[in-house]
Motif scaffolding. Structure first.
Motif, PDB file in Angstrom:
ATOM      1  N   LEU A 156      39.088  43.602  49.517  1.00  0.00           N
ATOM      2  CA  LEU A 156      40.061  42.952  49.912  1.00  0.00           C
ATOM      3  C   LEU A 156      41.386  43.134  49.503  1.00  0.00           C
ATOM      4  CD1 LEU A 156      38.283  39.223  49.684  1.00  0.00           C
ATOM      5  CD2 LEU A 156      38.308  40.924  51.949  1.00  0.00           C
ATOM      6  N   VAL A 157      42.457  42.765  50.332  1.00  0.00           N
ATOM      7  CA  VAL A 157      44.080  43.007  49.800  1.00  0.00           C
ATOM      8  C   VAL A 157      44.312  41.454  50.429  1.00  0.00           C
ATOM      9  CG1 VAL A 157      46.233  43.632  49.967  1.00  0.00           C
ATOM     10  CG2 VAL A 157      44.444  45.445  50.139  1.00  0.00           C
ATOM     11  N   LEU A 158      44.522  40.553  49.514  1.00  0.00           N
ATOM     12  CA  LEU A 158      44.947  39.120  49.761  1.00  0.00           C
ATOM     13  C   LEU A 158      46.636  38.800  49.761  1.00  0.00           C
ATOM     14  CD1 LEU A 158      41.841  37.188  47.773  1.00  0.00           C
ATOM     15  CD2 LEU A 158      42.005  38.084  50.309  1.00  0.00           C
ATOM     16  N   VAL A 159      47.113  38.543  50.583  1.00  0.00           N
ATOM     17  CA  VAL A 159      48.531  38.436  50.692  1.00  0.00           C
ATOM     18  C   VAL A 159      49.077  36.657  51.108  1.00  0.00           C
ATOM     19  CG1 VAL A 159      50.775  38.907  51.732  1.00  0.00           C
ATOM     20  CG2 VAL A 159      48.711  40.486  51.408  1.00  0.00           C
ATOM     21  N   ALA A 160      49.995  36.523  50.169  1.00  0.00           N
ATOM     22  CA  ALA A 160      50.229  34.960  50.313  1.00  0.00           C
ATOM     23  C   ALA A 160      51.431  34.569  49.356  1.00  0.00           C
ATOM     24  CB  ALA A 160      49.412  33.851  50.362  1.00  0.00           C
ATOM     25  N   ARG A 161      52.179  33.534  49.531  1.00  0.00           N
ATOM     26  CA  ARG A 161      53.287  33.482  48.801  1.00  0.00           C
ATOM     27  C   ARG A 161      52.906  32.900  47.126  1.00  0.00           C
ATOM     28  NH1 ARG A 161      56.815  29.171  51.515  1.00  0.00           N
ATOM     29  NH2 ARG A 161      54.562  28.449  52.009  1.00  0.00           N
ATOM     30  N   ARG A 162      51.792  32.160  47.003  1.00  0.00           N
ATOM     31  CA  ARG A 162      51.385  31.628  45.855  1.00  0.00           C
ATOM     32  C   ARG A 162      50.240  32.552  45.152  1.00  0.00           C
ATOM     33  NH1 ARG A 162      49.636  25.925  48.792  1.00  0.00           N
ATOM     34  NH2 ARG A 162      48.681  27.430  50.103  1.00  0.00           N
ATOM     35  N   LEU A 163      50.943  33.146  44.282  1.00  0.00           N
ATOM     36  CA  LEU A 163      50.101  34.279  43.432  1.00  0.00           C
ATOM     37  C   LEU A 163      49.130  33.627  42.455  1.00  0.00           C
ATOM     38  CD1 LEU A 163      49.713  37.156  42.700  1.00  0.00           C
ATOM     39  CD2 LEU A 163      51.403  36.750  41.030  1.00  0.00           C
ATOM     40  N   ASP A 164      49.383  32.482  42.078  1.00  0.00           N
ATOM     41  CA  ASP A 164      48.453  31.821  41.197  1.00  0.00           C
ATOM     42  C   ASP A 164      46.872  31.521  41.785  1.00  0.00           C
ATOM     43  OD1 ASP A 164      49.827  29.779  42.672  1.00  0.00           O
ATOM     44  OD2 ASP A 164      49.045  28.433  41.183  1.00  0.00           O
ATOM     45  N   ARG A 165      47.101  31.122  43.188  1.00  0.00           N
ATOM     46  CA  ARG A 165      45.935  30.833  43.991  1.00  0.00           C
ATOM     47  C   ARG A 165      45.226  32.159  44.358  1.00  0.00           C
ATOM     48  NH1 ARG A 165      46.138  25.675  48.060  1.00  0.00           N
ATOM     49  NH2 ARG A 165      47.084  24.098  46.717  1.00  0.00           N
ATOM     50  N   LEU A 166      46.139  33.046  44.808  1.00  0.00           N
ATOM     51  CA  LEU A 166      45.408  34.386  44.979  1.00  0.00           C
ATOM     52  C   LEU A 166      44.732  34.930  43.895  1.00  0.00           C
ATOM     53  CD1 LEU A 166      48.304  36.324  47.132  1.00  0.00           C
ATOM     54  CD2 LEU A 166      46.325  34.838  48.079  1.00  0.00           C
ATOM     55  N   GLU A 167      45.406  34.852  42.948  1.00  0.00           N
ATOM     56  CA  GLU A 167      44.407  35.581  41.674  1.00  0.00           C
ATOM     57  C   GLU A 167      43.378  34.582  41.325  1.00  0.00           C
ATOM     58  OE1 GLU A 167      47.665  35.257  38.629  1.00  0.00           O
ATOM     59  OE2 GLU A 167      48.091  37.234  39.064  1.00  0.00           O
ATOM     60  N   ALA A 168      43.361  33.287  41.421  1.00  0.00           N
ATOM     61  CA  ALA A 168      42.268  32.617  41.237  1.00  0.00           C
ATOM     62  C   ALA A 168      41.144  32.967  42.289  1.00  0.00           C
ATOM     63  CB  ALA A 168      42.603  30.892  41.132  1.00  0.00           C
ATOM     64  N   LEU A 169      41.399  33.024  43.469  1.00  0.00           N
ATOM     65  CA  LEU A 169      40.530  33.353  44.558  1.00  0.00           C
ATOM     66  C   LEU A 169      39.965  34.844  44.375  1.00  0.00           C
ATOM     67  CD1 LEU A 169      38.978  32.816  47.083  1.00  0.00           C
ATOM     68  CD2 LEU A 169      41.001  33.561  48.559  1.00  0.00           C
ATOM     69  N   ALA A 170      40.727  35.522  44.094  1.00  0.00           N
ATOM     70  CA  ALA A 170      40.324  37.090  43.677  1.00  0.00           C
ATOM     71  C   ALA A 170      39.446  36.964  42.423  1.00  0.00           C
ATOM     72  CB  ALA A 170      41.738  38.005  43.351  1.00  0.00           C
ATOM     73  N   ALA A 171      39.599  36.332  41.434  1.00  0.00           N
ATOM     74  CA  ALA A 171      38.556  36.353  40.212  1.00  0.00           C
ATOM     75  C   ALA A 171      37.227  35.830  40.842  1.00  0.00           C
ATOM     76  CB  ALA A 171      39.412  35.421  39.182  1.00  0.00           C
ATOM     77  N   GLU A 172      37.522  34.840  41.583  1.00  0.00           N
ATOM     78  CA  GLU A 172      36.028  34.155  42.088  1.00  0.00           C
ATOM     79  C   GLU A 172      35.503  35.288  42.704  1.00  0.00           C
ATOM     80  OE1 GLU A 172      34.960  31.558  45.999  1.00  0.00           O
ATOM     81  OE2 GLU A 172      36.724  30.710  44.816  1.00  0.00           O
ATOM     82  N   LEU A 173      35.936  35.692  43.650  1.00  0.00           N
ATOM     83  CA  LEU A 173      35.300  36.727  44.675  1.00  0.00           C
ATOM     84  C   LEU A 173      34.756  38.070  43.723  1.00  0.00           C
ATOM     85  CD1 LEU A 173      37.442  36.761  47.606  1.00  0.00           C
ATOM     86  CD2 LEU A 173      35.317  35.198  47.352  1.00  0.00           C
ATOM     87  N   ARG A 174      35.467  38.625  43.104  1.00  0.00           N
ATOM     88  CA  ARG A 174      35.010  39.633  42.070  1.00  0.00           C
ATOM     89  C   ARG A 174      33.953  39.449  41.391  1.00  0.00           C
ATOM     90  NH1 ARG A 174      40.555  39.526  39.962  1.00  0.00           N
ATOM     91  NH2 ARG A 174      41.814  41.054  41.232  1.00  0.00           N
ATOM     92  N   GLU A 175      33.729  38.124  40.786  1.00  0.00           N
ATOM     93  CA  GLU A 175      32.654  37.616  39.863  1.00  0.00           C
ATOM     94  C   GLU A 175      31.388  37.443  40.726  1.00  0.00           C
ATOM     95  OE1 GLU A 175      31.333  34.095  36.948  1.00  0.00           O
ATOM     96  OE2 GLU A 175      33.350  34.382  37.564  1.00  0.00           O
ATOM     97  N   ARG A 176      31.599  36.891  41.910  1.00  0.00           N
ATOM     98  CA  ARG A 176      30.515  36.320  42.872  1.00  0.00           C
ATOM     99  C   ARG A 176      29.869  37.816  43.592  1.00  0.00           C
ATOM    100  NH1 ARG A 176      31.437  31.278  46.434  1.00  0.00           N
ATOM    101  NH2 ARG A 176      31.361  30.533  44.328  1.00  0.00           N
ATOM    102  N   HIS A 177      30.800  38.688  43.910  1.00  0.00           N
ATOM    103  CA  HIS A 177      30.336  39.674  44.917  1.00  0.00           C
ATOM    104  C   HIS A 177      30.543  41.170  44.367  1.00  0.00           C
ATOM    105  CE1 HIS A 177      29.874  36.575  47.819  1.00  0.00           C
ATOM    106  NE2 HIS A 177      30.920  36.199  47.850  1.00  0.00           N
ATOM    107  N   GLY A 178      31.174  41.168  43.147  1.00  0.00           N
ATOM    108  CA  GLY A 178      31.466  42.669  42.663  1.00  0.00           C
ATOM    109  C   GLY A 178      32.404  43.540  43.468  1.00  0.00           C
ATOM    110  N   ILE A 179      33.114  42.972  44.125  1.00  0.00           N
ATOM    111  CA  ILE A 179      34.049  43.679  45.071  1.00  0.00           C
ATOM    112  C   ILE A 179      35.304  44.072  44.344  1.00  0.00           C
ATOM    113  CG2 ILE A 179      32.919  43.010  47.188  1.00  0.00           C
ATOM    114  CD1 ILE A 179      35.304  40.848  47.275  1.00  0.00           C
ATOM    115  N   GLU A 180      36.291  44.680  44.989  1.00  0.00           N
ATOM    116  CA  GLU A 180      37.573  45.141  44.469  1.00  0.00           C
ATOM    117  C   GLU A 180      38.350  44.174  45.276  1.00  0.00           C
ATOM    118  OE1 GLU A 180      38.754  49.065  44.702  1.00  0.00           O
ATOM    119  OE2 GLU A 180      37.102  49.816  43.436  1.00  0.00           O
TER     120      GLU A 180
END
Length: 266
Positions: free
Chosen positions: A30-54
């Motif tokens: 995934l490439v996740l785009v939005a204004r709120r970087l803190d939320r994007l980073e939290a979501l990215a960390a969740e998805l990396r850990e849960r699914h082992g994706i980039e």
């Protein structure tokens, strides 16, 4: 086969975040785009850990053309060519046209019309070259409406996304690219909070409000099946059928009467 990569705008909450979770569960990067970087980073960390994706979070204000160009340059320099695109970022201006500034309306057009168009055009060549692509443009059931007071440009912008999607689908359907216009109604998200409509939308009966997960899963299934348009939810389908089939002289007064509660007072 290598994992597909999806670019999702407006991914920090609501429907956009659910698209991220749903595609991540399918093993997509995934490439996740939005204004709120803190939320994007939290979501990215969740998805990396849960699914082992980039997952690449990228903060951008899609109302600014230079931010969109920075995103495209970053993708190019990073060697990332998305196989799928979800144009989800958007909002509305609940006041009347006269009660807003020209800049507010132009910013709205930039986010809801110009940026999605630009992203599709810039990412389409890669999809064509590989003979595979998936595009979901988030429209709305109001794309079928005659328009009403308040949210003045919203129906027009969503009608644009609907027609743009259908025209593009006609052009690329035989090239391995599926294009779908997603037309939801009221959905559990932060959309209403951003335009000051929280209190109003809480008065909607629960049966008229869908979860983001239900909307997104319906959209992904429709896109994979090659459907050009998906209206989610039974009551929304009935409403769209009425707006499409009933005479304008009958449906317009009904829509405008019902829309009064969604316009913020001046």
């Amino acid at each position: 086969m290598p994992a597909k990569t999806y670019l999702i705008t407006g991914a920090s909450s609501g429907i956009g975040a659910q698209f991220a979770r749903s595609y991540a569960a399918r093993g997509c990067n995934l490439v996740l785009v939005a204004r709120r970087l803190d939320r994007l980073e939290a979501l990215a960390a969740e998805l990396r850990e849960r699914h082992g994706i980039e997952v690449l979070p990228f903060a951008a204000d899609l109302g600014k053309r230079e931010s969109v160009q920075e995103l495209l340059i970053y993708l190019k320099l990073s060697g990332i060519s998305p196989d799928g695109l979800v144009n989800n970022a958007g909002y509305s201006l609940a006041h009347t046209f006269a009660a807003t500034t020209a800049q507010q309306q132009l910013d709205f057009i930039e986010v809801c019309v110009t940026t999605p168009t630009l992203l599709v055009r810039e990412l389409l060549d890669h999809m064509l070259s590989q003979g595979y692509g998936r595009i979901i443009n988030v429209s709305s059931m109001v794309a079928f409406s005659p328009g009403a007071s308040g949210h003045t440009l919203y129906p027009a912008a969503k009608a644009y996304m609907l027609k743009f999607s259908r025209s593009l689908a006609a052009e690329v359907a035989d090239k391995g690219i599926n294009v779908t216009a997603l037309c939801p109604g009221s959905t559990e998200s932060e959309f209403q909070h951003s335009n000051g409509m929280d209190a109003v939308l809480k008065t909607n009966p629960a049966r008229f409000v869908q979860t983001a997960e239900a909307v997104v899963e319906a959209a992904i299934r429709a896109n994979e099946a090659g459907r050009e348009v998906i209206v989610t939810g039974l009551f929304n389908k009935i409403a769209v059928a009425a707006m499409t089939l009933l005479p304008d002289g009958l449906i317009t007064p009904l829509i405008r009467w019902g829309a009064k509660k969604y316009q913020l007072k001046e």
